[in-house]
Design an enzyme around this catalytic site. Structure first.
Site, PDB file in Angstrom:
ATOM      1  N   LYS A 191       0.846  -1.198   0.000  1.00 29.12           N
ATOM      2  CA  LYS A 191       0.000   0.000   0.000  1.00 29.12           C
ATOM      3  C   LYS A 191       0.880   1.246   0.000  1.00 29.12           C
ATOM      4  O   LYS A 191       2.090   1.176   0.236  1.00 29.12           O
ATOM      5  CB  LYS A 191      -0.918  -0.011   1.223  1.00 29.12           C
ATOM      6  N   ARG A 234      -9.706  -0.201  16.425  1.00 24.94           N
ATOM      7  CA  ARG A 234      -9.685   0.693  15.271  1.00 24.94           C
ATOM      8  C   ARG A 234     -10.718   0.228  14.244  1.00 24.94           C
ATOM      9  O   ARG A 234     -11.566   0.989  13.812  1.00 24.94           O
ATOM     10  CB  ARG A 234      -8.276   0.739  14.668  1.00 24.94           C
ATOM     11  N   TYR A 242      14.963  30.354   8.095  1.00 24.33           N
ATOM     12  CA  TYR A 242      13.711  30.967   8.514  1.00 24.33           C
ATOM     13  C   TYR A 242      13.610  31.023  10.038  1.00 24.33           C
ATOM     14  O   TYR A 242      13.843  30.027  10.723  1.00 24.33           O
ATOM     15  CB  TYR A 242      12.523  30.177   7.966  1.00 24.33           C
ATOM     16  N   MET A 257      11.418  24.455   2.184  1.00 31.18           N
ATOM     17  CA  MET A 257      10.668  23.660   1.228  1.00 31.18           C
ATOM     18  C   MET A 257      11.586  22.844   0.319  1.00 31.18           C
ATOM     19  O   MET A 257      11.314  21.675   0.040  1.00 31.18           O
ATOM     20  CB  MET A 257       9.777  24.559   0.370  1.00 31.18           C
TER      21      MET A 257
END
Length: 359
Positions: free
Chosen positions: A34, A130, A254, A302
């Site tokens: 998956k 779950r 940053y 980023m």
């Protein structure tokens, strides 16, 4: 071309599947592919395992269709089952094994008109809470599903919550809960995820479900990949694209969250959070340059991140940088960033090219 690549060693994935099989002789295994094979590329991973894997496990019909196009014979387990009644016909066309985890799914299967019956796996909620039926409800639905024309084989599975914590009482309780329903007539049984395959022989049953171990990350909180005999499959490699000197007190990146406490040499690396590297990785997270560990400094951007090269004076622009891989286990990076290897591997984004090798 931007210098960033995820190199996938397919022979490592084959090796890790073989480790799972050696842990439980005579059992069959669904290779869990998956989420694009945990970020490694489902097409390439299924092709690599084509001749050795008895089955594959996926999360959605779309994933199942992709795997079926690559392998016409393997069993394909739809782990969350069908989300709408109309999907059962498509599942039958694909020849899937479907999980049933609630009454609605079971009712919709029994109401379906199918081109061929499906292998159905009822899921027991053995303690994770779950998905799945209670033991009482599972016994009721077993009676309704067993022998139904829509059902070819009726099997049972469950999922561990704490198998990564060796000696967990929760795991023992879940195993007991699973064993308690095996007086019912089931064709197949499946309980063992990666951690249970490696450390809980009593959970092996008929079908294994190796997931994270296939990709060479550890499923166990206290055991490393090397200790488990697994091989990392992915190496995420970038380059130093700039090197600069900064003075004492200079702030980086940053928010200026890191300030130099000494005259420092800083390298900028061609990888950022848009590539899947964790933005929340803190100062000090390890990175490999020239075979040596250096520390991440400042906030991950980023497209870039920065490392402290002060103690590695020979490093220069163009040097390779390993974010994780053979020299630096992904689990160690994940631990530093407060997450798990599963997340880092599966979040490597599509803009990062994958390159494949077989040895």
């Amino acid at each position: 071309m931007r210098p960033l690549v995820a190199t996938i060693d397919l022979s490592a994935i084959i090796h890790n599947y073989a480790v799972a099989k050696r842990c439980a002789p005579g059992r069959q295994a669904f290779a869990v592919v998956k989420a694009n094979a945990y970020g490694h590329g489902v097409r390439e991973v299924v092709t690599a395992l084509h001749e050795v894997a008895e089955g594959f496990a996926v999360a959605s019909l779309e994933e199942a269709a992709e795997v079926r196009a690559l392998h016409s014979e393997a069993r394909i387990l739809l782990l969350e089952g069908c989300f709408a009644a109309a999907e059962y016909q498509f599942a039958a066309q694909l020849g899937l094994d479907v999980v049933l985890h609630n009454a609605r799914q079971a009712q919709e299967l029994l109401a379906a008109t199918l081109s061929r019956p499906l292998n159905a796996w009822v899921k027991l909620d053995s303690g994770m809470h779950r998905l799945g039926f209670s033991a009482v409800a599972l016994r009721e639905w077993h009676g309704r599903l067993h022998g139904a024309p829509q059902v070819a084989e009726l099997s049972v599975l469950s999922h561990f919550a704490c198998a990564d914590e060796r000696g967990s009482e929760v795991t023992e309780q879940q195993l007991e809960a699973f064993l308690d329903v095996l007086d019912l007539d089931f064709a197949q049984r499946s309980l063992a995820n990666s951690a249970a395959i490696l450390t809980i022989p009593a959970a092996h049953m008929d079908w294994l479900r190796p997931g994270i171990m296939l990709y060479g990350a550890t499923p166990c909180a206290d055991l490393t990949v090397a200790e488990l005999g697994l091989r990392p499959a992915m190496s995420l490699t970038a380059q130093l694209i700039a090197c600069r000197e900064v003075d004492v007190g200079d702030a980086l990146g940053y928010g200026g969250t890191w300030r130099a406490s000494r005259p420092s040499r800083i390298g900028t690396v061609s990888c950022g959070y848009a590539d899947g590297y964790p933005r929340h990785a803190p100062n000090g997270t390890p990175v490999i340059v020239r075979g040596q560990r250096v520390a991440l400094v400042g906030r991950v951007s980023m497209d870039m991140l920065m490392v402290d090269l002060t103690d590695l004076p020979d490093a220069v622009e163009g040097d390779a940088v390993e974010l994780w891989g053979a020299q630096l286990p992904v689990d160690e990076v994940a631990q530093a960033a407060g997450t798990i290897g599963y997340e880092l591997l599966s979040k490597v984004t599509a803009r990062v090219p994958r390159r494949y090798r077989s040895s």
